[in-house]
Structures are given as C-alpha cells and as structure tokens.
Design a protein around this motif. Structure first.
Motif, PDB file in Angstrom:
ATOM      1  N   GLY A  36       0.813  -1.223   0.000  1.00  0.00           N
ATOM      2  CA  GLY A  36       0.000   0.000   0.000  1.00  0.00           C
ATOM      3  C   GLY A  36       0.841   1.265   0.000  1.00  0.00           C
ATOM      4  O   GLY A  36       0.664   2.147  -0.844  1.00  0.00           O
ATOM      5  N   PHE A  37       1.769   1.351   0.949  1.00  0.00           N
ATOM      6  CA  PHE A  37       2.624   2.533   1.016  1.00  0.00           C
ATOM      7  C   PHE A  37       3.534   2.619  -0.207  1.00  0.00           C
ATOM      8  O   PHE A  37       3.868   3.708  -0.668  1.00  0.00           O
ATOM      9  CB  PHE A  37       3.468   2.510   2.301  1.00  0.00           C
ATOM     10  N   VAL A  48       2.836   1.574  -3.318  1.00  0.00           N
ATOM     11  CA  VAL A  48       2.075   2.085  -4.476  1.00  0.00           C
ATOM     12  C   VAL A  48       1.774   3.583  -4.299  1.00  0.00           C
ATOM     13  O   VAL A  48       2.049   4.399  -5.182  1.00  0.00           O
ATOM     14  CB  VAL A  48       0.757   1.289  -4.659  1.00  0.00           C
ATOM     15  N   ALA A  49       1.221   3.927  -3.126  1.00  0.00           N
ATOM     16  CA  ALA A  49       0.829   5.325  -2.907  1.00  0.00           C
ATOM     17  C   ALA A  49       2.055   6.241  -2.928  1.00  0.00           C
ATOM     18  O   ALA A  49       2.027   7.333  -3.515  1.00  0.00           O
ATOM     19  CB  ALA A  49       0.102   5.454  -1.580  1.00  0.00           C
ATOM     20  N   CYS A  54       5.231   7.949   4.122  1.00  0.00           N
ATOM     21  CA  CYS A  54       3.953   8.141   4.830  1.00  0.00           C
ATOM     22  C   CYS A  54       3.269   9.429   4.384  1.00  0.00           C
ATOM     23  O   CYS A  54       2.065   9.434   4.104  1.00  0.00           O
ATOM     24  CB  CYS A  54       4.187   8.183   6.338  1.00  0.00           C
ATOM     25  N   THR A  84       2.030   8.948   0.923  1.00  0.00           N
ATOM     26  CA  THR A  84       0.792   8.159   0.881  1.00  0.00           C
ATOM     27  C   THR A  84      -0.405   9.065   1.154  1.00  0.00           C
ATOM     28  O   THR A  84      -1.434   8.990   0.484  1.00  0.00           O
ATOM     29  CB  THR A  84       0.865   7.026   1.933  1.00  0.00           C
ATOM     30  N   LEU A  85      -0.208   9.949   2.121  1.00  0.00           N
ATOM     31  CA  LEU A  85      -1.277  10.888   2.448  1.00  0.00           C
ATOM     32  C   LEU A  85      -1.526  11.871   1.299  1.00  0.00           C
ATOM     33  O   LEU A  85      -2.671  12.169   0.946  1.00  0.00           O
ATOM     34  CB  LEU A  85      -0.866  11.652   3.713  1.00  0.00           C
ATOM     35  N   THR A 139      -1.057  11.410  -1.804  1.00  0.00           N
ATOM     36  CA  THR A 139      -1.740  10.779  -2.944  1.00  0.00           C
ATOM     37  C   THR A 139      -3.254  10.936  -2.785  1.00  0.00           C
ATOM     38  O   THR A 139      -3.974  11.213  -3.751  1.00  0.00           O
ATOM     39  CB  THR A 139      -1.366   9.281  -3.037  1.00  0.00           C
ATOM     40  N   LEU A 140      -3.711  10.794  -1.542  1.00  0.00           N
ATOM     41  CA  LEU A 140      -5.135  11.031  -1.266  1.00  0.00           C
ATOM     42  C   LEU A 140      -5.492  12.498  -1.529  1.00  0.00           C
ATOM     43  O   LEU A 140      -6.524  12.800  -2.130  1.00  0.00           O
ATOM     44  CB  LEU A 140      -5.445  10.668   0.188  1.00  0.00           C
ATOM     45  N   TYR A 188      -9.483   5.410   3.472  1.00  0.00           N
ATOM     46  CA  TYR A 188      -8.041   5.509   3.147  1.00  0.00           C
ATOM     47  C   TYR A 188      -7.246   5.783   4.421  1.00  0.00           C
ATOM     48  O   TYR A 188      -6.246   5.119   4.703  1.00  0.00           O
ATOM     49  CB  TYR A 188      -7.868   6.638   2.143  1.00  0.00           C
ATOM     50  N   ILE A 197      -5.684   1.925  -3.828  1.00  0.00           N
ATOM     51  CA  ILE A 197      -4.620   1.926  -2.808  1.00  0.00           C
ATOM     52  C   ILE A 197      -5.138   1.344  -1.490  1.00  0.00           C
ATOM     53  O   ILE A 197      -4.408   0.640  -0.791  1.00  0.00           O
ATOM     54  CB  ILE A 197      -4.056   3.351  -2.633  1.00  0.00           C
ATOM     55  N   CYS A 221      -4.732  -2.211  -1.759  1.00  0.00           N
ATOM     56  CA  CYS A 221      -3.327  -2.611  -1.532  1.00  0.00           C
ATOM     57  C   CYS A 221      -3.025  -2.650  -0.033  1.00  0.00           C
ATOM     58  O   CYS A 221      -2.364  -3.564   0.460  1.00  0.00           O
ATOM     59  CB  CYS A 221      -2.358  -1.631  -2.204  1.00  0.00           C
ATOM     60  N   MET A 222      -3.512  -1.629   0.686  1.00  0.00           N
ATOM     61  CA  MET A 222      -3.251  -1.589   2.131  1.00  0.00           C
ATOM     62  C   MET A 222      -3.973  -2.741   2.837  1.00  0.00           C
ATOM     63  O   MET A 222      -3.461  -3.292   3.815  1.00  0.00           O
ATOM     64  CB  MET A 222      -3.693  -0.249   2.702  1.00  0.00           C
ATOM     65  N   ASP A 266      -1.807  -5.599   2.810  1.00  0.00           N
ATOM     66  CA  ASP A 266      -0.756  -5.489   3.835  1.00  0.00           C
ATOM     67  C   ASP A 266      -1.301  -5.892   5.204  1.00  0.00           C
ATOM     68  O   ASP A 266      -0.647  -6.615   5.957  1.00  0.00           O
ATOM     69  CB  ASP A 266      -0.230  -4.052   3.914  1.00  0.00           C
TER      70      ASP A 266
END
Lengths: 490, 162
Positions: free
Chosen positions: A56-57, A59-60, A192, A195-196, A198-199, B62, B131, B134-135, B138
């Motif tokens: 997740g992290f 990709v983002a 981190c 990732t934020l 990206t949102l 998210y 995403i 994806c998380m 994880d």
C-alpha cells in the motif's frame, strides 16, 4: 456556447496561501513525528525504511513521488498546446516509465538485497571502480536537486499567481516545511506523507474537475467549443506531436525513473516480494491523475485563454489560470491549490530522502568508513539541509537553471543504457561503463545543442549503447551477480 | 479481493452503491445538457455533491487503512520477515500492457463523446480505492504474520541486523 468572462477571484489573499502551505505542512509534520517515534531508530531505517515498506505505502508513495507539481500542470498544458494528442503523449509514457523499472528492480533487489544506492551497486559491480561510482552519484545528486528546484519553482509560481504572494516568500516557507518533516523521519516520513498526499491529490482533483464540468453546464458545451476550434484537438493521432515532444519526453521519463535515486531508494526500501507489483500498480494508478487534470487544458482551449496575455507565454499556467479565473467558488480554488501543493511537497520530500541516502552511502561512508552511527545520521540529515539551501538559493536568485537541467539530463541519459547493461549483462566491464557514459556526454551534448533535442538524445543513447558493447564484448571474465549479496547493511 | 472485502466490511455496499450512483448521475446529467442546451453556472451540482460525499467516504477508508498499516508496521518493528529469494507477488507483463492500453483508450474516448469526459474524475476517485485495496493486502499479511508468530514464537533476537 461557453460565455464566461475570465476575471481573477477577488477573495484570494496572500494570507490564505500561507495558511494552506502551513496546514499541509502541519499535517505532514504530525505524520513525521509519529513515524520518527515508532519506526526510525537508526540510519538504516532513515534511508531505506528498514526495508519494510509494504504494498500500500509502496504504491501510494510511488504515485506521489512521480506526481511532480509541474506534471500536474503539464498534463493540462500539453492538452492546451496539442489537444488530446498532447495529453496522450504526455500521459501514456508517464505510467509506463514507472512500470519499466520492474525487471531491473527485481534483479537488483534479488541479487543485491542489502543495497542502498545505484552508486553502491556500480561500485560493487565494477570492482570498486571509483570513477564509475562518482559519475553515477553526481548524476543522481543533480537529478534529485533538480527535482527539488523544479518543484519549488513550480509551487512558487502557482501560489504567487493565485494568491498574489511574493515568490521568494513562498519558496522559503515551502522548503522550510518540507525540510522539517523530511529531516525527522527520512524515507519512512517521505513514504507516509506521500501516501497521504496521494489522497490529497486524487480526491480533490476528482471533485474539482467534476465541479468545473458542472460549472460549464456539463461536458457537452465544453466538448463542442473545443471541436469548433478544430477537430484535430479532439484526436489522439496528430502526427506532429511525437516529434514535437512525445518521443523526447518518453525517453526523458525513462531516464528519470531508471536513473533516479528516488525510485531506487524505494526499490531497496520495499519488502523484496512487493517490488514488482508495487511498481505495476503505481504505474497503472498514476494514470487517472493526468487524465483527470488534463481536462483543464480543454477548458483553456474552449475559453480562448491566450498564451501571451493570460499565461505570460507559459502554458503550464493554464490549469491554475482557468481554476482561478472562471468564477469558481474559492473553496474549489483552494482544493486545486492543495492538489499542487501536495504534489510539490511529496516530490520534494522524496528527493530529499534520496539525497540523504546518496550522502550517507556514496559520500560520507566512502570518506569515513568507520564513522559512528550517530554521526552518520547527523551528517545524513545535514545533507538534506545543504540540498534545500542550494535549491532555495537557485530559485530565489532567479538564476537560469537551464544549464543544471541540461547537465543533469545529459548525465542521466548517458548512464541509462550502461546502467541497464550493468544490471543484466555479465560481460559488461568498468571501462565500457565509464567510457560509454563519458563519450556520450562529451560527444552527444554538443551535438544535442547543435541538432536539437530529439536527434541529440538519440545520439547520446546510441553512443552510450555502442561504446560499452564494443568495449565489453571481448571480456571473458563473466560477472557473478550473486557476489553482490556480500554487500552488507549499514 | 477477500482481504479488501474484509477491510471494508459492510461499508463495501455503500462504496459500490455511491460510485454506481455517481457514475449514473454523471452520464444522465451529461445527456440532459445535450438535450436542453442549458448552461447553468453552478459548480455545486448534484453530481459534484455526490462526488464530495464519495470523496469523504473514500478519504475516511483511506485514512483508516493507512493508520492501521502504520500501527501494524510499528508493532512489528522488531520482527524479522523471512524472505524467500526470488519470491515475488505477480507483476505480469500483460498487466503493464493493460494499464497502458486502458489509459490510452480513456484519453481517446474523450474525443468520442462529451459524456466520456467524466471518466477522468471517476478514475481519479477510484485510484485511492485501489490503494486502500493494496493496504488491505498489507493488513492481511500482518495478521497472518502475527498468527504465525503466536503459533511458533521466535527466539529473542540479540541483533536485528549485521
């Protein structure tokens, strides 16, 4: 028919711009504090996140690092300049450039599981060849610096244009904020906050574009207004676009990913099994950002936005101009600015994190191999500060940084093929690597200046391909890639 | 996909429903504009409001996923993960091809019909959901690792790394 008067939004003031920058900075700083307290205990954690980044992290973070502030604006700019063909040629190679890293990333992550930087790989691959390491490290350092400079410049332009602030003030505030949270948590903080962000890029972009389409009375009036200007603007098959910028951009994007430390740092920071699919998903889910924001270029065409009088001859300004001049409510303007700020912050923190790994592994460690852990971390953080000061100096001095961009571009393009060969071709020699790169820069750069971007780039690539192959073919000592496993963690 | 469903829980129906409604609204408002040629200057249309609501839901999911991953990562800081050399999750070449073709197709579709201009904002809204998926993977892996650790507790580590 779109009957909209283009006037600036009178309610936008400099204080709002500063507040927005501080707000995003405060959020990022909060995340960085959390990360530092929980996940960053030493230099290893600081520069490769303990090699524990997940899917997740990954990709983002990759999406965010790849979404430059200028890229957010350039998707609209290319659409404004060339219609949908411009958007097509800007967007499609962008995602593929991220995906193209996969085979190289897998190979290095598997064969050199304890690596940190490309300079370190080149040094290990070519029996501690110092010159090869220096060439690669210089290219990567300049590349990261350029990322910071361009994003800082882009942000200064946008915020100063929208809120009427001084560009210098914007640049100082922005770099100070990014530096503060990047110095706290290194790659973990960068990933981190990325990732934020990206949102913060995707959701507001979607809402803003939906609001713009609604404001124009739905997509039909916009589409018809563009079609009236010329059917070729709604076609993706314009023949002049690949030569105008498409092919050069595609090659430039490949050099930015394959020869960019921001990406390699993430390769070594990800859990090994996550490398392939993280890059694949990042490339794929990056696409919606330029595809969505590119519509602003069509709005610029439809509303007859003039390049000279409205955009000061800079097509990149078409997005911010449209958003702040068609009469949208202020909160939508703020949302759009938030998208650009997020893109800017995330790319700059990624570049600062990559610079810190270069400084630790390719500069400080080779000079002082016995350096204490605490001192190494201190110097690593100091390298971020130095990079930020240099970038800020370049931006506020108004110095034309075209020379730096060209030099970086030349080195990156010149090392692209030699790096690819070094990763996969066992016969590749240090001589082939060094002379292929040097010859490509020395011969290719002047030719690029004389002949233009596309032929020049192709010549640089040709030289950097032929020279290493010719020099390495007679080599009978095949390199054992498993020997790279001897490289140890810090 | 199961991990994603588990992560969303009952929220999955709301997310899917909200997205479907938004897409339907987008296309119907596009068609209406063709029919009556009306040009209302209203940025805050029903479709925009719908996207704001979806955006809020997506943002909450998210952030929830992000915080869970961070907590799990912090909780497993001292755990070492056994890595089998050459073992990767799939990243097939056809996936890359599909992504490139899909992006090219969406941009091409902008020139085919005005309503298809909505695809950009719709995909931009789906992107963070991908995403979250994806998380969720994880989180599933963290939980599996914890379960394994409880079944076979590891010997205390004297040194994390060489």
């Amino acid at each position: 028919m779109l009957d909209i008067e283009l006037v600036p939004n009178p309610s936008l003031a400099p204080a709002q711009g500063v507040l927005m920058m501080l707000l995003l900075g405060a959020i990022s700083l909060g995340v960085a504090f959390y990360v530092k307290s929980k996940l960053v205990k030493n230099t290893h954690d600081f520069i490769v996140a303990g090699r524990k980044l997940g899917f997740g992290f990954g990709v983002a973070g990759l999406i965010s690092v790849w979404t430059w502030a200028m890229a957010v604006m350039m998707s609209a700019a290319m659409t404004y300049n060339f219609g949908l063909s411009g958007l097509w040629w800007f967007t499609v190679p962008n995602g593929l450039a991220v995906i193209a890293v996969i085979p190289f990333a897998k190979q290095l992550r598997e064969k050199m599981p304890h690596g940190y930087t490309m300079g370190e790989f080149v040094s290990s691959r070519f029996d501690n060849a110092k010159l090869a390491r220096i060439v690669v490290t210089v290219g990567l350092i300049f590349g990261s610096l350029i990322e910071i400079i361009i994003n800082l410049k882009g942000t200064s332009l946008v915020i100063s244009t929208v809120f009427g602030m001084s560009q210098t003030a914007v640049a100082i505030v922005a770099i100070a904020i990014v530096l503060a949270y990047s110095m706290l948590g290194g790659l973990w903080a960068s990933m981190c906050t990325s990732t934020l962000t990206t949102l913060f890029i995707t959701v507001p972009a979607s809402v803003v574009l939906m609001a713009v389409l609604s404001y124009l009375g739905g997509p039909t009036p916009l589409w018809e207004a563009v079609a009236d200007k010329g059917p070729e603007l709604l076609s993706v098959t314009r023949a002049d676009v690949p030569a105008a910028f498409g092919i050069t951009l595609a090659l430039g994007l490949l050099t930015a990913t394959l020869a960019g430390q921001s990406f390699w740092q993430i390769v070594w920071g990800l859990k090994a099994k996550e490398v392939g699919r993280s890059f694949l998903w990042a490339g794929a889910w990056f696409y919606p950002i330029p595809i969505c924001l590119g519509i602003l270029g069509l709005v610029g065409i439809a509303l007859n936005v003039d390049l000279a009088t409205n955009l000061n001859n800079d097509a990149a300004a078409v997005g911010p101009f449209v958003i702040s001049h068609i009469g949208l409510p202020s909160w939508l303007v703020y949302s759009y600015v938030f998208v650009i700020l997020s893109a800017c912050y995330s790319t700059m923190d990624g570049a600062l994190a990559s610079l810190s790994s270069l400084a630790a592994i390719d500069v400080i460690k080779p000079i002082a191999p016995q350096i204490q852990e605490k001192s190494l971390l201190k110097f690593t953080r100091t390298s971020m500060l130095i990079a930020a000061v240099i970038a800020l100096g370049v931006v506020i001095s108004g110095v034309d940084f075209v020379t730096i961009v060209l030099t970086t571009y030349a080195i990156r393009t010149a090392i692209l093929v030699p790096l690819m060969l070094a990763i996969f071709w066992r016969k590749m020699t240090a001589g082939g690597f060094i002379w292929g790169t040097v010859a490509a820069i020395v011969v290719g750069m002047p030719l690029r200046m004389a002949l233009g971007e596309l032929p020049g780039t192709l010549i640089i690539l040709a030289i950097s391909t032929v020279v290493p192959i010719v020099m390495s073919l007679p080599n009978t000592r095949l390199f054992d890639y498993d020997s790279l496993k001897q490289v140890k963690d810090l | 996909m199961q991990a994603f469903k588990d992560f969303l829980g009952k929220g999955q129906y709301f997310v899917i429903g909200a997205l479907a409604t938004a897409i339907a609204l987008a296309f119907s408002s596009g068609a209406r504009a063709v029919d009556d040629g009306a040009v209302p200057r209203n940025a805050l249309s029903p479709i925009t409001i719908m996207f704001i609501i979806i955006g809020l839901v997506v943002s909450i999911l998210y952030l929830k996923a992000m915080l869970t991953v961070l907590d799990e990562a912090a909780g497993s800081y001292h755990e070492t993960e056994e890595e089998t050399t050459g073992s990767y999750y799939a990243a097939p070449a056809w996936g890359a091809l599909l992504a490139g073709i899909a992006a090219a197709f969406v941009i091409w579709s902008y020139g085919v019909s005005p309503s298809l201009l909505y695809l950009g904002p719709v995909f931009a809204m789906i992107s963070p959901m991908a995403i979250v998926y994806c998380m969720a993977q994880d989180i599933k892996n963290f939980k599996a690792a914890h379960a394994q650790t409880q079944e076979h507790p590891a010997k205390p580590l004297t040194s994390i790394r060489s």
